[in-house]
Scaffold this active site. Structure first.
Site, short mmCIF file in Angstrom:
data_model
loop_
_atom_site.label_atom_id
_atom_site.label_comp_id
_atom_site.label_asym_id
_atom_site.label_seq_id
_atom_site.Cartn_x
_atom_site.Cartn_y
_atom_site.Cartn_z
N HIS A 1 0.82 -1.21 0.00
CA HIS A 1 0.00 0.00 0.00
C HIS A 1 0.85 1.26 0.00
O HIS A 1 2.05 1.25 0.29
CB HIS A 1 -0.93 0.00 1.22
CG HIS A 1 -0.19 0.06 2.52
ND1 HIS A 1 0.37 1.21 3.05
CD2 HIS A 1 0.10 -0.92 3.43
CE1 HIS A 1 0.95 0.96 4.19
NE2 HIS A 1 0.82 -0.33 4.45
N ARG B 1 -6.00 1.19 3.87
CA ARG B 1 -4.82 1.68 3.16
C ARG B 1 -4.44 0.77 1.99
O ARG B 1 -3.90 1.24 1.00
CB ARG B 1 -3.66 1.85 4.14
CG ARG B 1 -3.21 0.62 4.91
CD ARG B 1 -2.17 1.03 5.97
NE ARG B 1 -1.62 -0.08 6.74
CZ ARG B 1 -2.14 -0.56 7.85
NH1 ARG B 1 -3.28 -0.05 8.31
NH2 ARG B 1 -1.56 -1.54 8.51
N GLU C 1 -1.88 -6.97 7.61
CA GLU C 1 -0.51 -6.90 8.11
C GLU C 1 -0.34 -7.78 9.35
O GLU C 1 -1.31 -8.23 9.98
CB GLU C 1 -0.17 -5.43 8.43
CG GLU C 1 1.23 -5.19 8.94
CD GLU C 1 2.31 -5.66 7.97
OE1 GLU C 1 2.52 -6.88 7.88
OE2 GLU C 1 2.95 -4.80 7.34
N HIS D 1 0.49 -5.50 2.64
CA HIS D 1 1.31 -4.68 3.54
C HIS D 1 2.76 -5.17 3.52
O HIS D 1 3.04 -6.28 3.07
CB HIS D 1 0.73 -4.77 4.95
CG HIS D 1 -0.74 -4.48 5.00
ND1 HIS D 1 -1.26 -3.25 5.29
CD2 HIS D 1 -1.81 -5.29 4.75
CE1 HIS D 1 -2.58 -3.30 5.24
NE2 HIS D 1 -2.94 -4.52 4.92
#
Length: 212
Positions: free
Chosen positions: A9, A58, A82, A149
């Site tokens: 991201h 995100r 993440e 992530h």
């Protein structure tokens, strides 16, 4: 040949401040949105067949920049989140070092299970790797962009490639809005074709890959 493009991201205010995000919901900032817009045309030129994203905004908003160019739907998968950073989430790295000196030292030294309720790397790798395997199996021979992530991308790729966490530590962190290209060939399995790829403007922009 099946191709996975593992895309990190764009930048967030917490990235810029070196604040631990983990699975906290933190939106892209203006730089992160610009990074996604800069990267999207390059990824669109790869003619992706599908886009899958972490359910955190995100990553989802980064994926949306590519969807806007390709017209492809975006599928969300919570397994692509993440690494969970337990008691560290929301803290500056300097605060982590001060409040959890032993666990922080172990993490910096590469301990896969440093404590403080941080998700062990083996569990992270299995979570992300299982998701990536299933995504690839759903579209054999296709090109799939996976928005996720930094830590998740590294450990998930390592799981597919069969690389131990000690090997992964020798690889630099994935920059914001950069990607890794993995390809699965019937006779050779998964192979790493490129790592930390991104447009020059994004590469030069401010925005660290840590903390995740």
């Amino acid at each position: 040949m099946t191709r996975l493009i593992i895309w990190r991201h764009g930048n967030t205010d917490w990235n810029a401040a070196s604040r631990v995000q983990g699975q906290t919901e933190v939106p892209l900032n203006d730089l992160g949105r610009e990074q996604a817009r800069e990267a999207a045309p390059l990824l669109a030129a790869l003619n992706p067949d599908a886009i899958v994203t972490s359910d955190l905004s995100r990553a989802a908003d980064t994926a949306a920049a590519l969807a806007a160019l390709t017209g492809l739907p975006v599928r969300s998968d919570a397994r692509l989140r993440e690494r969970y950073f337990g008691q560290w989430q929301g803290l500056l790295l300097t605060e982590v070092a001060e409040r959890f000196p032993e666990e922080y030292a172990r993490w910096r030294a590469g301990d896969p299970d440093p404590g403080a309720a941080v998700e062990p790397l083996d569990e992270l790798g299995k979570r992300i790797g299982t998701a990536l395997h299933e995504i690839a199996d759903e579209m054999p021979g296709g090109t799939i962009v996976v928005a996720t992530h930094g830590g998740a991308a590294r450990q998930g790729c390592g799981q597919l490639l069969g690389w131990d966490h000690t090997v992964l530590r020798t690889i630099g962190p994935l920059r914001n809005c950069h990607w890794t290209d993995l390809r699965r060939e019937d006779d050779r399995g998964w192979r790493l074709r490129s790592y930390n790829v991104g447009p020059i403007k994004v590469t030069a922009a401010l925005g660290s890959a840590e903390p995740v």
